[in-house]
Write an enzyme that holds these catalytic residues in place. Structure first.
Site, PDB file in Angstrom:
ATOM      1  N   HIS A   1      -0.972  -1.796  13.693  1.00  0.00           N
ATOM      2  CA  HIS A   1      -0.843  -1.752  12.230  1.00  0.00           C
ATOM      3  C   HIS A   1      -0.708  -0.277  11.825  1.00  0.00           C
ATOM      4  CE1 HIS A   1      -1.885  -1.942   7.989  1.00  0.00           C
ATOM      5  NE2 HIS A   1      -1.599  -3.234   8.038  1.00  0.00           N
TER       6      HIS A   1
ATOM      7  N   GLU B   1       6.487  -4.022   8.431  1.00  0.00           N
ATOM      8  CA  GLU B   1       5.680  -3.597   7.287  1.00  0.00           C
ATOM      9  C   GLU B   1       6.056  -2.173   6.905  1.00  0.00           C
ATOM     10  OE1 GLU B   1       1.837  -5.960   6.798  1.00  0.00           O
ATOM     11  OE2 GLU B   1       1.391  -4.286   8.100  1.00  0.00           O
TER      12      GLU B   1
HETATM   13  P1  PGA Z   1      -0.860  -5.533   1.470  1.00  0.00           P
HETATM   14  O1  PGA Z   1      -1.166  -5.160   2.987  1.00  0.00           O
HETATM   15  O2  PGA Z   1      -0.438  -6.970   1.426  1.00  0.00           O
HETATM   16  O3  PGA Z   1      -2.156  -5.294   0.731  1.00  0.00           O
HETATM   17  O4  PGA Z   1       0.235  -4.628   1.011  1.00  0.00           O
HETATM   18  C1  PGA Z   1      -0.382  -5.673   4.027  1.00  0.00           C
HETATM   19  C2  PGA Z   1      -0.865  -5.137   5.353  1.00  0.00           C
HETATM   20  O5  PGA Z   1      -1.256  -3.965   5.447  1.00  0.00           O
HETATM   21  O6  PGA Z   1      -0.857  -5.877   6.363  1.00  0.00           O
END
Ligand code: PGA
Length: 280
Positions: free
Chosen positions: A130, A200
């Site tokens: 992540h 992401e």
């Molecule tokens: P968020 O986070 O939905 O609060 O933007 C997503 C993540 O970091 O997996």
């Protein structure tokens, strides 16, 4: 193919808050069972809550099963406790996952938890790489690849996260960047049963900024193309998720984008009823 919707609680929720979450989630789930057949919900709480959530769900489910058995005037004595446990487990409408793991099985790594330990506490998924781990714990692509390999060795499904920051996006170098991240974050010579890649964009996480449908489609297509080229030698099945400011308002639109097989949800997953709305 079922879509995968992942709740990433990050470093949030106590035992009490987890109970509230579970209550709201089950409340929303009941009556929406049909919609849940089209998705797999995966809950990734902080590590200490994985076994707890599993236990709390099972206790509640066993009580409910006992009631329904009694209502059908079947004798509870006819069922063994193993039968009840099995029935309750099969009725759990979500899988569980961890937010990180170490690549070694055991050793002098203070504060770390191995993939083998994660497997032992009823988790079946692990989020690896992540952007918050990459940023605050300096995890490199190579480290991410070793973690993913450790997951595969334990029969866990890794959810490998990739995504560019704002600067890279502004320079329009995001496709090249994601290609490189995938190249080095996916271990070589490892065959996965299931492999999940989550796109992401760092600039979208927790900011309320969501890329356009075209922008998400462009990256999802690239990721799918790379995975498809590697094909069966890489994984029996693979999924591409989108994550970054997903909410109950935009979930449907994002899920409908070609090559998007699911969502990774942070903030909006912290409330059980909001998470259900994203799932149905
Ligand atoms: P968020 O986070 O939905 O609060 O933007 C997503 C993540 O970091 O997996």
């Amino acid at each position: 193919m079922k879509k995968i919707i992942v709740a990433n609680w990050k470093m949030n929720h106590s035992f009490e808050e987890a109970d509230k979450w579970l209550e709201a989630f089950i409340d929303g789930y009941l009556g929406n069972e049909e919609s849940f057949k089209n998705i797999e919900a995966v809950v990734c709480p902080p590590l200490f809550l994985i076994d707890y959530l599993d236990g709390q769900f099972l206790d509640g489910a066993i009580d409910a099963l006992e009631e329904s058995v009694a209502a059908k005037e079947r004798k509870l004595e006819d069922l063994t406790s193993e039968d009840l446990f099995k029935m309750a487990l099969e009725s759990r409408p979500f899988s569980l996952g961890a937010q990180n793991c170490h690549h070694e099985n055991a050793g002098s790594f203070t504060g770390d938890v191995s993939a083998r330990m994660v497997r032992d506490i009823s988790a079946s998924y692990v989020i690896v790489g992540h952007s918050e781990r990459r940023q605050y714990h300096f995890e490199s692509d190579e480290m991410v690849a070793r973690k993913a390999e450790a997951c595969a060795a334990q029969g866990l499904v890794p959810i490998i996260c990739v995504g560019e920051n704002k600067e890279i996006r502004d320079e329009k170098k995001h496709l090249e960047f994601i290609y490189q991240q995938m190249l080095y974050s996916i271990p070589r010579g490892v065959k996965f049963e299931r492999l999940v890649i989550a796109y992401e964009p760092v600039w979208s996480i927790g900011t309320g900024l969501v890329p356009s449908v075209v922008e998400i489609a462009e990256v999802a297509q690239l990721i799918k193309k790379i995975l498809t080229e590697k094909g069966q030698s890489l994984a029996k099945e693979f999924f591409v998720l989108y994550g970054g400011s997903v909410s109950e308002e935009n979930a449907k639109e994002i899920l409908a984008i070609e090559n998007v097989d699911g969502l990774l949800v942070g903030g909006a997953s912290l409330d059980g009823s909001r998470f259900v709305k994203i799932c149905v």
